[in-house]
Scaffold this active site. Structure first.
Site, PDB file in Angstrom:
ATOM      1  N   HIS A  14       0.855  -1.186   0.000  1.00 48.76           N
ATOM      2  CA  HIS A  14       0.000   0.000   0.000  1.00 48.76           C
ATOM      3  C   HIS A  14       0.892   1.237   0.000  1.00 48.76           C
ATOM      4  CE1 HIS A  14       0.983  -0.487   4.233  1.00 48.76           C
ATOM      5  NE2 HIS A  14       0.342   0.600   4.577  1.00 48.76           N
TER       6      HIS A  14
ATOM      7  N   HIS B 267       1.092   3.935   2.042  1.00 46.29           N
ATOM      8  CA  HIS B 267       1.491   4.712   3.224  1.00 46.29           C
ATOM      9  C   HIS B 267       3.000   4.918   3.157  1.00 46.29           C
ATOM     10  CE1 HIS B 267      -2.292   3.845   5.851  1.00 46.29           C
ATOM     11  NE2 HIS B 267      -2.411   4.948   5.144  1.00 46.29           N
TER      12      HIS B 267
ATOM     13  N   ASP C  94       5.516   4.980   5.079  1.00 43.35           N
ATOM     14  CA  ASP C  94       6.531   4.117   5.698  1.00 43.35           C
ATOM     15  C   ASP C  94       6.830   2.891   4.827  1.00 43.35           C
ATOM     16  OD1 ASP C  94       3.879   3.413   6.379  1.00 43.35           O
ATOM     17  OD2 ASP C  94       4.502   2.302   8.157  1.00 43.35           O
ATOM     18  N   HIS C  95       5.917   2.533   3.922  1.00 48.26           N
ATOM     19  CA  HIS C  95       6.124   1.339   3.084  1.00 48.26           C
ATOM     20  C   HIS C  95       6.702   1.655   1.708  1.00 48.26           C
ATOM     21  CE1 HIS C  95       4.069  -1.697   5.674  1.00 48.26           C
ATOM     22  NE2 HIS C  95       3.692  -0.575   6.247  1.00 48.26           N
TER      23      HIS C  95
ATOM     24  N   HIS D 280      -7.270  -1.838   5.610  1.00 43.18           N
ATOM     25  CA  HIS D 280      -6.321  -0.954   6.282  1.00 43.18           C
ATOM     26  C   HIS D 280      -6.688   0.523   6.110  1.00 43.18           C
ATOM     27  CE1 HIS D 280      -2.588   0.226   8.080  1.00 43.18           C
ATOM     28  NE2 HIS D 280      -2.065   0.695   6.976  1.00 43.18           N
TER      29      HIS D 280
ATOM     30  N   ASP E  25      -0.254  -3.966   5.746  1.00 38.91           N
ATOM     31  CA  ASP E  25      -0.830  -3.717   7.054  1.00 38.91           C
ATOM     32  C   ASP E  25      -2.322  -4.019   6.957  1.00 38.91           C
ATOM     33  OD1 ASP E  25       1.668  -2.532   7.380  1.00 38.91           O
ATOM     34  OD2 ASP E  25       0.907  -0.536   7.706  1.00 38.91           O
TER      35      ASP E  25
ATOM     36  N   HIS F  62       6.942  -5.483  11.914  1.00 34.63           N
ATOM     37  CA  HIS F  62       6.163  -4.249  11.874  1.00 34.63           C
ATOM     38  C   HIS F  62       5.678  -3.860  13.278  1.00 34.63           C
ATOM     39  CE1 HIS F  62       2.976  -1.414  10.551  1.00 34.63           C
ATOM     40  NE2 HIS F  62       3.669  -1.329   9.430  1.00 34.63           N
TER      41      HIS F  62
END
Ligand SMILES: [Zn+2]
Length: 302
Positions: free
Chosen positions: A62, A64, A66-67, A143, A211, A269
């Site tokens: 996805h 976001h 942080d990914h 998520h 996530d 995570h």
């Protein structure tokens, strides 16, 4: 050996002193599949001694930050260097447009990337790529933003039991090859069927989930996996936060691993609030004993 797996980052949201942002490197037949690419992934690969030039596939769960925070710089490095061929990249719906935005902002050569958007139907697992060695599948997660989880699995294959073959008068050669391909053969005037001398060796499977909140799709995607690598952002004391932010507790993850009958559960995570993740490990083990907690650079073979 089907897969050599190196976990490059095990933190959620923000990198910490000891944990990088999410990224996992899966090696199969000399090529790398990178699953997510948090900030700092290039440096983590340096430390792990993994060559970026061998990345052939990128799977994004996805968008976001942080990914995906490490994606643009990684692509710039690849395409400024001696990278050969086309990089294949998969992500949830919207990935093509977002890659376009990245390319506008940071000069990335999009024509060197083949982008495919994944929109797995709810309640089912979708196989989206395969060759004669392995296949990639995905399922929709929950998520708050479009998110997919992945499974990487080698195909099972028919193997010849040479002892049984020899007992029937067969020696290595074309007839054995035919039996391995599932064909009936004749040898010395007698009919030999594949089931007389062969057995089915199941493939190997790695499922990567991050996530999401707990879903039945996780169980389906992870069913029978040798290893389930799964987000475990919180402990049960923060079940309310896990639910509010669309994440999972270690206990919930342990229950999913048990339902999916996986071989091994690897937690990753982690929220930065945990200096030690031992409480999360204990919690998951109370549901599923075959559990370990990942550290950055954890390496294992499947
Ligand atoms: Zn997220």
């Amino acid at each position: 050996l089907a897969f050599n797996v190196t976990i490059l980052g095990t933190s959620s949201m923000v990198p910490t002193r000891h944990r990088g942002a999410p990224a996992v490197l899966v090696e199969h037949a000399g090529e790398f599949i990178l699953v997510d690419c948090g900030e700092g992934t290039q440096r983590q690969m340096n430390i792990a001694g993994k060559s970026r030039a061998r990345i052939r596939k990128v799977l994004l769960t996805h968008w976001h930050g942080d990914h995906v925070g490490g994606l643009a710089p990684l692509l710039q490095t690849l395409f400024n260097g001696s990278y050969e061929g086309t990089l294949e990249l998969w992500g949830p719906a919207g990935t093509r447009q977002r890659m376009g935005h990245l390319a506008c902002a940071m000069e990335i050569e999009l024509d060197r990337i083949r982008i495919t958007e994944l929109e797995p139907p709810l309640d089912s697992v979708q196989v989206f790529w395969a060759n004669d060695s392995y296949q990639l599948s995905c399922a929709a997660m929950r998520h708050g933003v479009l998110t997919v989880a992945y499974a990487i699995a080698t195909h099972g294959r028919r193997r010849v039991d040479m002892q049984r073959a020899a007992a029937l008068g067969l020696s290595p050669g074309p007839l054995v090859g035919q039996l391995q391909r599932g064909e009936v053969v004749e040898s010395g005037g007698r009919v030999i069927r594949p089931e007389d001398v062969t057995y089915w060796q199941p493939g190997r499977k790695l499922t990567l989930v991050t996530d999401t909140t707990p879903t039945q799709e996780i169980v389906e995607l992870a069913r029978g996996a040798d290893v389930l690598l799964c987000e475990s952002t919180y402990g049960s004391e923060h079940e309310d936060l896990a639910s509010a932010y669309n994440h999972m507790t270690a206990k919930q993850v342990g229950m999913l691993a048990r339902k999916a009958e996986v071989g091994q559960l690897v937690l990753t995570h982690f929220s930065q609030r945990y200096d030690s993740v031992q409480p999360l490990l204990d919690e998951a083990r109370s549901e599923f004993p075959e559990t370990i907690a990942a550290e950055d650079f954890l390496n294992f073979q499947i």
